[in-house]
Design a protein around this motif. Sequence first.
Motif, PDB file in Angstrom:
ATOM      1  N   ASN A   2      -3.793 135.665  26.078  1.00  0.00           N
ATOM      2  CA  ASN A   2      -3.899 135.055  24.751  1.00  0.00           C
ATOM      3  C   ASN A   2      -2.663 135.364  23.912  1.00  0.00           C
ATOM      4  N   ASP A  30      -4.951 130.642  33.649  1.00  0.00           N
ATOM      5  CA  ASP A  30      -5.606 130.808  32.349  1.00  0.00           C
ATOM      6  C   ASP A  30      -4.615 130.644  31.202  1.00  0.00           C
ATOM      7  N   ARG A  33      -3.963 126.993  30.563  1.00  0.00           N
ATOM      8  CA  ARG A  33      -5.069 126.313  29.871  1.00  0.00           C
ATOM      9  C   ARG A  33      -5.032 126.567  28.362  1.00  0.00           C
ATOM     10  N   ARG A 345     -14.887 132.000  39.107  1.00  0.00           N
ATOM     11  CA  ARG A 345     -14.506 133.179  38.340  1.00  0.00           C
ATOM     12  C   ARG A 345     -13.049 133.542  38.624  1.00  0.00           C
ATOM     13  N   ILE A 346     -12.523 134.531  37.885  1.00  0.00           N
ATOM     14  CA  ILE A 346     -11.122 134.905  37.981  1.00  0.00           C
ATOM     15  C   ILE A 346     -10.949 135.963  39.075  1.00  0.00           C
ATOM     16  N   GLY A 350      -4.972 135.948  38.880  1.00  0.00           N
ATOM     17  CA  GLY A 350      -5.450 135.237  37.706  1.00  0.00           C
ATOM     18  C   GLY A 350      -6.038 133.869  37.990  1.00  0.00           C
ATOM     19  N   HIS A 351      -6.279 133.551  39.290  1.00  0.00           N
ATOM     20  CA  HIS A 351      -6.848 132.236  39.626  1.00  0.00           C
ATOM     21  C   HIS A 351      -8.338 132.171  39.304  1.00  0.00           C
ATOM     22  N   ARG A 352      -8.831 130.976  39.037  1.00  0.00           N
ATOM     23  CA  ARG A 352     -10.265 130.710  39.097  1.00  0.00           C
ATOM     24  C   ARG A 352     -10.565 130.280  40.526  1.00  0.00           C
ATOM     25  N   HIS A 372      -3.444 124.484  38.238  1.00  0.00           N
ATOM     26  CA  HIS A 372      -3.157 123.772  37.003  1.00  0.00           C
ATOM     27  C   HIS A 372      -2.154 122.673  37.288  1.00  0.00           C
TER      28      HIS A 372
END
Length: 373
Positions: A2, A30, A33, A345-346, A350-352, A372
Amino acid sequence: MNEIATRVLAGERRAVARACTLVEAGRAPDLLRLLQPGHSLLIGITGAPGAGKSTFTDQLIQTIRADGKTVAVLAVDPSSMKTGGALLGDRIRMQRHYQDPGVFIRSMATRGAMGGLAPTTRAMTAVFDAAGFDVVLVETVGVGQDEIDVAAMAQVVAVLLVPGQGDEIQAIKSGIMEIADLFVINKADLPGAEKLFQEIEAEVHGVTPVLKTVAATGQGMAEVWARLQSLPRRVPRTEPPRFAIDHLGIAVSSLDEALRFYQDALGMGEAHRETVAGEKVDVAMLQAGESRIELLQPSEPGSTIARFLEKRGPGLHHIALRVPDLQAAAARLQSHGARLLNEPRIGAGGHRYVFIHPASTGGVLLELIEEHS
């Protein structure tokens, strides 16, 4: 993530550099996104090796800056056979712009990918766009007839040609002629430039503009920049064209021992290492062309990888595929009765991700990873 996203959106150059590193390492889905689309004009610069793309790009940077606009440059270089990284030839040619706060230059290696781009080129341009650059230039590694991936990503594509390379029209007609929004005959001071200009104009029938430059001296660059701004912007393709193997997961008893083989004996590059606490596993990821090898060592007794090693010993644990939309892929699988082992999930990098039971896949544990676009 973030905090980095906030700093990127504020245009902080150090945060942009950090985001680029995370993207190239495959660790930023993430982050991507969280980034918001900007207003950048995304220009692809392509052409055969020897067309003078780097000199042309260098002069175009200067022309754009003289117009008061900021510019980010992504120079896609060949991969070093030793390290797998970019050879950095393009950035060396553009070094006079390093001290300019309105210019950001990044090199990236193709890592074995065909098409003139690297697997994460599209995501890297999204970082530059979010950071507020007015223009993003993507210089490809150099294309042939079918290496035309830049057309699926850029809003405007300039194809550079150079006189004196034989039967130019026949050499480029098969594919690259179709992707150009602007043809640029570079090195127009060489013999044969006017003949090539006439041949290209006769081929495109006035549909695609054709200009002449001598990038080494800056001749014709102002006209090129004016034309690039006035051309209609194509809508870039927003999804990868196909599924791709992201990595092979291999269970090992010792990461250090396994890496001695892959790095020392086999000669692969540096590994990204991390511990995924939720999975109780230590991971080492090595790049292998467009794909990767993921070595998995249990960090605690009783973990999934520990049980796998106890039952089967070291070996292939799973195959991972990249998909453009993980949620949609998971829903489709469930509608076809596939057995999913977890909700998205992660995980490492850091992948889903989501795992599919071997009973649904023909006997192999399958992992889907969101890419992405």
